[in-house]
Scaffold this motif. Sequence first.
Motif, PDB file in Angstrom:
ATOM      1  N   TYR A  42      -1.708   3.298   6.080  1.00 40.98           N
ATOM      2  CA  TYR A  42      -1.407   3.680   4.705  1.00 40.98           C
ATOM      3  C   TYR A  42      -1.911   5.108   4.482  1.00 40.98           C
ATOM      4  N   TYR A  43      -1.626   5.653   3.303  1.00 42.61           N
ATOM      5  CA  TYR A  43      -1.891   7.062   3.039  1.00 42.61           C
ATOM      6  C   TYR A  43      -2.667   7.222   1.734  1.00 42.61           C
ATOM      7  N   THR A  44      -3.588   8.201   1.726  1.00 45.36           N
ATOM      8  CA  THR A  44      -4.390   8.504   0.534  1.00 45.36           C
ATOM      9  C   THR A  44      -4.407  10.023   0.310  1.00 45.36           C
ATOM     10  N   GLN A  88       0.839  -1.195   0.000  1.00 45.70           N
ATOM     11  CA  GLN A  88       0.000   0.000   0.000  1.00 45.70           C
ATOM     12  C   GLN A  88       0.874   1.245   0.000  1.00 45.70           C
TER      13      GLN A  88
END
Length: 772
Positions: free
Chosen positions: A743-745, A590
């Motif tokens: 995780y990062y978005t 991810q």
Amino acid sequence: MNKKELLSIIISLFFLNVAPLKAQELQKEKQPLINVLKLIETKYSISFSYADETIKDKTSTLPNDDLSLEEALAFLKAKTNLDFELLDNRFVVIKKPEIKKTSYNIQNLEEVIITNYLTSGITKLNDGSITIKPEIFGILPGLIEPDVLQTIQSLPGVLSADETVSNINVRGGTHDQNLILWDGIKMYQSGHFFGLISAFNPYTTKRVSVYKNGTRAKYGDGISSIIDMQLPDDIDNEFKAGLGFNLINADGFAKIPISSKTELQLSTRRSITDLINTSTYNQYFKRIFQDSDFTKPKNNTNSISQNESFYFYDVTAKFLYDISEKDKLRFHFLNVKNNLNYDEQSTINDKDEALNSKLTQRNTAIDFTYTRNWNDDLSTTSQIYVSNYDLDATNFDILNNQRLIQENEVYDGSAKMDINYKPNTLIKINGGYQFTEVGISNLEDVNNPIFRSYIKEVIRSHSIYGETNFLSNNAKTRLNLGGRLNYIKKFDMFFAEPRLSFSQRFLNHFRFEVLGEFKSQTTSQIIDLQNDFLGIEKRRWVLSNNNNIPVLKSKQLSAGIHFNKNKLLVSAEGYIKKADGITTRSQGFQNQYQFINAIGSYKIKGIDVLLNKQFNNIISSWISYSYSTNNYTFNDLNNGESFPNNADIQHAITFAGTYTNNNIKLAIGLNWHSGKPTTEPSETDDAEDSVITYEKPNSKNLDDYLRADCSATYAFNISDTAKATIGASVWNVLNKRNIINTYYTLDDNDMVNKVENESLGITPNVSFRVNF
């Protein structure tokens, strides 16, 4: 005096008087032989070795305290009509006197080198494997039922970074690298509640064999481990049944003699979550559906409500028919299912709309097995099975007027001939042939814009295998040497897989062990998008195509030394394993590699250490420590340099203790491990380019994980033929907030958002069970 006060007095008197009363009563009354053996093992510092069938239904009184070991064995021989052979003043082999051959190992004994490994019902054998017997299982922290896949996570070198039974990491491998067998049938679904509960009913499972290395040649696939569950296979003309429930599900089983030659075994289990809402269900629901499409719409103001309906069930049946004394026929059936439905209701242009999204996961299996005992030395087993797995999702997006259908289906059919031959009393030979055909299909169907993709792959493989087992007369030396040769017609490729298991006892209390294996497998699970299948069960099964999805291959070597004396076990085992042919899509990245398809490998080196002390078969305490380094190597990624594996948990410690006295069982434990690797955005990330720039892959770690659990059970008789058990457990007693994934978005403004997935919070559970 009310019932509560009476019960308090009874319990108090019980603890005050149980010790002297127990000693007097046990000396006079007959009891199961296995209980007598445990007491004698403690008194004389010896270890018994026997086949289960040998002591089945045998009873005896306790020998007098003033008898020598030889006199005590002679006493037991007179009481049980069994032979007790003393080896090296430490090991005693129990065998039936009517067998003409004098060597003990003609009974196909697998020498037990460690009994009550951690708790009763778990045993370590000298071929390196661990066996679990749910029927005599003791207790473990956080568990009130002998859940098979939860239990094996208590073993050193086995853990689940996300607390599920559908993501078990054995020595750094992913879950799809574990071969899970249900009476010889390969299973593609292992969990209920999408991974929080084992899909296999423990009350119909007689024995579970777990191999982390040194696997027997008859097993194909499973480059990380083998989990082989076996149901009862003998007709004893005895009716058994049980009913039980906890705050998640209710179940029942029955073992029904039909005639002297036939028997039917049935079991069923179903969730109660769609009928009653419990605190346990709320915690499970929060854990498994966080960060999924099911929960994400609730954050959208246009979505005003959702009505979810979730349930799971499993049904199994086994029919036993003894055609003659030498011929046996067995039929198996299994069906396990998870089902989720929910309505998303939204208001668009002042118009209410409601559409139903759903997710179904199912594994069905059917099998016929025929066994022929030609004579005392030769037997053959023929097996034909079909295992069908189906993951089906329909996802409606009201705002975008889109419907997405996804399906992942597996058909696995296999025919196998297994031969066992004993040329003499020291050697056993096993060999056979297996044909397997596996077909896997993947469907994607979108209505807006119109798009449809259907891909199906089929692989047919032929395997021959052979193995020789040597066990010395004094039981000090055991050697399993074998190999398996697989041929895949589609690729015109051969895979040679040598297998080794060597065990040598020395200085009476020490044992040295060497295990090794080469293995391969053609099935694996990948993640295309994190929101596939509603973002709940993201993984789909695929077949190797010898192109961008290679055949997985592994090789492993381990060496260990074990010291076992006076109920003290000290064990240390070092290992090295390398797996080739993994893909980035199978690892669940991810970060910057989420949408890249590359082929690579991982290599893990580690050591597992266990200290286990038992006190008078009442208290068992242990501490285990595992250290490992697990690194990826992808030639096309990170400039070809290795970097930490997603499952690189370098340090793991478990400390636990159990108390078992008569009908009371208590357990408490602490689990700690270092945080799993994660990748953080770079401090120089450009907010204008609509792309997240990351630091080096897996260069950081999450915070350490810590969880304390406890459990207790109490058994009592309802009548002469019925026994009840009540239990209570608390998972994560301290309610510690553990982050198990990050995780990062990017949001609509191209700002980086951090998403954290949490472990289960404090989760109580209670159970009640009646066995007849």
